[in-house]
Design a protein around this motif. Structure first.
Motif: not given
Lengths: 959, 115
Positions: A254, A258, A261, A265, A311, A314, A322, A325, A481, A484
């Motif tokens: 995880i 992150a 990300w 992502s 997951t 994310l 996010a 998460a 965050t 992230v």
């Protein structure tokens, strides 16, 4: 505190618990706790910088050419995870102190735990992805040790193997993915990679890299289809389950998602793969968890389900997802670790974790009841507890997520999963704590001492505080965050609130809770249906896959690798020959540049002796003693050749080594058969001869070729010859190279030699403590023994020449820097002097006069050489920089003092110790075989009245 | 002289290889020892052959034998002693443990199944 220190502390500290083992269990847990606490405090000292939004960096170039640098980085995401790892680690250590029984080796446990902790901290603080991969593999390895800690349990061993296989394979795929990623960006530094979102996502290799990295993450975080290893890893001791499988290791995948990300992502591929895998895992885990009867298995599957949830969040790729998460990671770590610890308490109290055998514990274990119920209600998503908040955010996020063009799919499945999630939480509370008190518990359940319930209680306090006052956690979660999200998105301005108004997420929550209650009511019929349903058993499938892989490997390997050493040698020789021949045939052969030197009759005579001895060995090798004599002649001729070709140091070394080798072989031959039987067929011997002749011709051709040609470039010898005196202060260039120019090589070599000697010692010990011992004791010598094994002449002679030989050794040692000699040769000469005493006066007599064990001599040698090398650090010079000066003490002549001489002393001692330890080990075997040892140096001694009377008292066994 | 050294290397190699291909541990160890001589002399000879010029610095002398291969071979000789001793110990342990000094795995013939 420096980031290096935070990562290094657990690793260094891992040495302590084992040492403290004998000091008691509390001391052992105490040092572990202190080490973790130090790292934890060290982490907190960086809190102000992190809160200020800074990124703390520490960097050391390790292998810059490979892009592998020891770069650490602490941003708020790393801080968050490190806080979880170290903070929950502290609670786990306190809990484990009380959980482990006296039969468990606590030092071993805490060593593994600290290794794991260090590796985890390493992952979350790495700024270099290659470094991260190193730590990633370390967590797989250390978790293997932890899961399999109870080695006597087959489930433990199998679970550990399965976890290692799955996460290890994931790690391999992750290495590939990371390497691709590094290639795309041109840097292996995370901070650089995270800046290159557009570049990475536009690259053709983005999808392969993404898939490979995700495979690694999914394997580690137990995402479908790799979810099956986690429940099997529950065979571990409960502190391990609580630590690794709720709070830390399974979050590593995880964490990486992150971490990556911002760059990975936001693409359709990411969205589809990650969201789907997360959704399936979440639903599947929740459904299976409900029907598990083992408390820990239930919790394991619920962890799988919650990891799926994170997951999925994310995967949506939105900033709100996010944030949800991150918040859920925090909440899940608190309530799940508390639940695992509670499960351990129940197991401890009731001696069972089977829910069907429990019930009614609310009255017997009130403290545990409160802790576990609050944690479970939080997990179910009941308001005023922290699980509710993040779950609500999750439901809100799913409401806005459209997968496969079907708007209802994600929210419906998420609600469905939540129903089961709530149901297993209610079942946990209802079936374990409520209901009538039973009278058939395997043991009377009772609340444990505070050492066991305090750690989960602390976590439950957090559960309640965050649940009641979400604004406490909000700034921190938002800070995390931000790191992230990176530059990919901005932080959402939504606030954490218990009451959001009548939003869809609330209705979904209500459905989940009500649905969960209904499921609990209809649990018994539902279980009946579940039990009747055919389900694939993951472990069986896994075992089948492993089994077929093993079969396939065996099918390929066994025909090639059948245990016939002589066959491998033949194949290997032929391969080398063919490769060499190919190189020879395709290369160009230049004309000779050197003139062959004329050979006189003496040289030819020497050559003849060498050839005759070699031929004799081949022809007469079945007579083992004879071939040993012949190989002595070969060695002697080689030594003389070295003298002749201007290598006095080599000649002396070869000569002395020859002596000890022959003694060693004789000692071995004492036990081995004296002849080699004829076994191989004529055909086989012809084949072997052909291979041997081919190999001989090839080396001959190669040697002859280059002996007649000069080197292509300028040999580095020029440098050594020119600088030996100026830089090394010695005239004997060979010795200066050994102790100065290439001192580091020599240092490595004496260590290898020492290890070889210790290995021989260990093998001897193993033999003497095993069944071989009896065989040795009962063995009858196969040849008549000498009547007087320690004759007076020999005793007197060796004792007279002992000081002479020692002086020679000393002389050879001292002059080594300028004349042929040095530590290697002196060490060999002195060991021959000592061996002579063993041979002449017997083992017991000599051993009794031994002041220092040979292990110590080896160690002293290596240490002296090492400390000499380190000495140059104090002058700001690299390891093993040598220095020398000339001193004059009247009335002596001016003489030289060099640090290299000290280094050479280390070499001397290491060689002496290694040779003696090897030979001594062999003779210990012999000693046990026929115990006619006497502590007198001579068997027949006129000054002793009665030799016979002495013998029975002194012929004792042992060293 | 070059021919003598090169042929000696070749003969030592051939003898070593033949013995290494034998079926019992003792000849194999002797074979490895012969190969060690061959390799050491081979490495040593990579400094080319020089007679009467040891690498001991002296005033007014400019020709020396190549010291680097000598230094490498010197440690190689000592290490090879350590390695020989380990191999001898292992083979001795195997013989004492099973009363069998074959180098080839014998399990195929006795049990019929690969272990």
């Amino acid at each position: 505190m420096s980031l290096f220190l935070i990562v290094a502390l657990p690793f260094l500290g891992a040495l302590l618990p084992g040492l403290m083992n004998s000091a008691g269990r509390s001391a052992c847990a105490g040092v572990t706790f202190t080490v973790s606490l130090a790292a934890f405090v060290g982490l907190l000292t960086n809190l102000p910088s992190v809160l200020a939004g800074e990124v703390v960096v520490a960097r050391v170039d390790w292998m810059p050419a490979l892009g592998l640098n020891f770069t650490l980085m602490l941003d708020s995401l790393g801080f968050f995870f490190a806080l979880l790892i170290l903070g929950i680690g502290l609670l786990i250590i306190a809990y484990a102190r009380n959980y482990l029984s006296r039969a468990d080796n606590m030092g071993e446990f805490f060593t593994y735990l600290l290794l794991f902790q260090g590796a985890m901290v390493g992952i979350v603080l790495s700024d270099n992805i290659l470094l991260l991969l190193v730590f990633w593999e370390l967590t797989s390895l250390s978790s293997f040790l932890l899961i399999g800690f109870w080695k006597h349990l087959p489930e433990g061993r199998q679970g550990a193997r399965m976890a290692l296989t799955v996460t290890g394979m994931g790690g391999l795929s992750m290495i590939a993915g990371m390497l691709i990623l590094g290639q795309i960006v041109g840097s292996y530094d995370l901070s650089v990679i995270l800046q290159n979102r557009a570049l990475i996502q536009a690259d053709a290799l983005y999808v392969p890299a993404l898939v490979l990295i995700l495979l690694g993450c999914f394997a580690k975080s137990a995402q479908f289809p790799f979810h099956f290893w986690l429940p099997h890893a529950m065979a571990a001791p409960t502190p391990v389950s609580a630590y690794l499988h709720s709070a830390t290791m399974v979050k590593a995948g995880i964490f990486l998602m992150a971490r990556m990300w911002p760059v990975l992502s936001g693409t359709p591929e990411w969205f589809v793969i990650v969201t789907t895998a997360g959704l399936i895992t979440m639903v599947l885990g929740a459904v299976i968890a409900l029907f598990k009867h083992d408390l820990k298995a239930l919790l394991a599957f619920s962890t799988v389900s919650h990891l799926g949830l994170i997951t999925m969040l994310l995967g949506t790729g939105t900033a709100f997802g996010a944030m949800a998460a991150v918040f859920h990671i925090l909440n899940h770590a608190t309530f799940k670790a508390a639940l695992f610890m509670s499960a351990g308490i129940i197991d401890h109290g009731a001696h069972t974790r089977d829910i069907r055998r429990l019930g009614g514990l609310r009255k017997l274990m009130p403290v545990t009841f409160v802790i576990a119920s609050l944690a479970a209600l939080s997990m179910a998503g009941i308001p005023l507890l922290n699980g509710f908040l993040s779950k609500e955010m999750m439901l809100e996020e799913t409401y806005a997520t459209v997968l496969f063009g079907t708007p209802w799919l994600v929210p419906a499945l998420a609600t469905f999963g939540s129903i089961f999630s709530a149901a297993y939480c209610f079942r946990l509370i209802g079936h374990v704590f409520f209901g009538p008190v039973r009278d058939d518990y395997p043991a009377t359940p009772h609340d444990p001492n505070p050492g066991l319930w305090l750690p989960p209680a602390i976590l439950v306090v957090l559960v309640v505080v965050i649940g009641l006052a979400p604004f406490v956690a909000e700034p921190f979660v938002k800070l995390v965050t931000t790191s992230v999200l990176g530059d990919a998105a901005t932080i959402p301005d939504a606030h954490f609130k218990i009451w959001h108004g009548l939003v869809p997420a609330l209705y979904m929550s209500i459905i989940a809770v009500v649905g969960g209650l209904i499921m609990l009511v209809v649990f018994t019929p539902a279980l009946r249906i579940w039990d009747r349903m055919p389900r694939p058993e993951a472990k069986e499938i896994f075992d089948k896959i492993v089994e077929s892989t093993v079969k396939l490997t065996q099918a390929v390997m066994l025909p090639l690798h059948n245990g016939a050493f002589s066959r491998y040698t033949a194949i290997g020789t032929m391969t080398i020959f063919v490769a060499g021949f190919y190189a020879w045939a395709t290369g160009t052969v230049g004309a000779p540049t050197r003139v062959a030197q004329a050979a006189g009759p003496v040289e030819i005579a020497g050559w003849l002796m060498l050839v005759a001895a070699t031929a004799g060995m081949v022809l007469l090798h079945r007579n083992r003693l004879l071939s040993l004599v012949l190989i002595g002649i070969v060695g002697l001729m080689v030594s003389i050749g070295f003298v002749f070709f201007s290598a006095p140091d080599l000649a002396m070394t070869q000569f002395t080594v020859e002596v000890v080798t022959i003694i060693l072989m004789l000692l071995a031959l004492n036990f081995l058969p004296n002849t080699t039987p004829i076994e191989s067929t004529v055909l086989r011997r012809t084949r072997d001869s052909a291979i041997a002749v081919m190999g001989g011709l090839a080396t001959f051709a190669l040697a002859y070729y280059y002996l007649l040609r000069d080197a292509k470039g300028v040999p580095i010898s020029e440098f050594h010859l020119a600088n030996a005196y100026k830089g090394g202060g010695g005239n004997n260039v060979v010795n200066v190279i050994l102790v100065d120019f290439r001192g580091f090589d020599t240092y490595g070599e004496i260590i290898v030699l020492g290890i070889a000697a210790l290995l021989i010692y260990a093998l001897t010990e193993a033999l003497l403590s095993g069944p071989v011992r009896a065989r040795l004791l009962n063995r009858k010598p196969d040849q008549p023994r000498a009547g007087d094994t320690h004759p007076m002449m020999m005793v007197v002679l060796t004792r007279v020449i002992m000081p002479v030989v020692l002086i020679v050794g000393f002389y050879i040692f001292l002059r080594g820097h300028n004349e042929p000699g040095g530590g290697f040769i002196a060490g060999l000469i002195v060991s021959i002097a000592v061996v002579m005493q063993y041979m002449a006066s017997g083992f017991v007599w000599t051993s009794a006069r031994l002041r220092y064990p040979y292990h110590g001599v080896i160690g002293a040698g290596v240490l002296i050489a090492g400390f000499t090398g380190m000495g140059s650090w104090f002058f700001g010079k690299p390891f093993l920089t040598s220095d020398f000066t000339y001193v004059r003490i009247p009335p002596f002549e001016k003489f030289e003092l060099a640090t290299a001489a000290l280094f050479d002393l280390g070499v001397f001692l290491a060689v002496l110790g290694a040779v003696m330890l090897s030979l001594e080990s062999f003779s210990r075997l012999a000693r046990r075989a026929h115990m006619e040892d006497s502590e007198h140096p001579m068997d027949i001694d006129p000054s002793r009245d009665d030799t016979q009377l002495d013998t029975p008292d002194t012929a004792k066994e042992g060293v | 002289m070059e021919l003598l050294v090169a042929s000696a290397i070749g003969i030592l190699t051939a003898g070593g290889l033949y013995l290494v291909l034998r079926l019992r541990t003792f000849p194999v160890i002797l074979g490895v020892s012969l190969l060690t001589y061959a390799v050491n002399v081979f490495l040593f000879a990579s400094g080319r052959l020089t007679v009467g010029a040891p690498p001991i610095l002296q005033d007014g002398v400019t020709t020396y034998a190549d010291p680097v291969p000598q230094a490498l071979v010197l440690t190689a000789i000592v290490i090879s002693f350590g390695m020989t001793a380990v191999v001898v110990m292992i083979s001795l342990g195997a013989f004492l443990g099973s009363d069998d000094d074959h180098v080839d795995d014998q399990s195929d013939e006795t049990t019929g199944t690969p272990s």
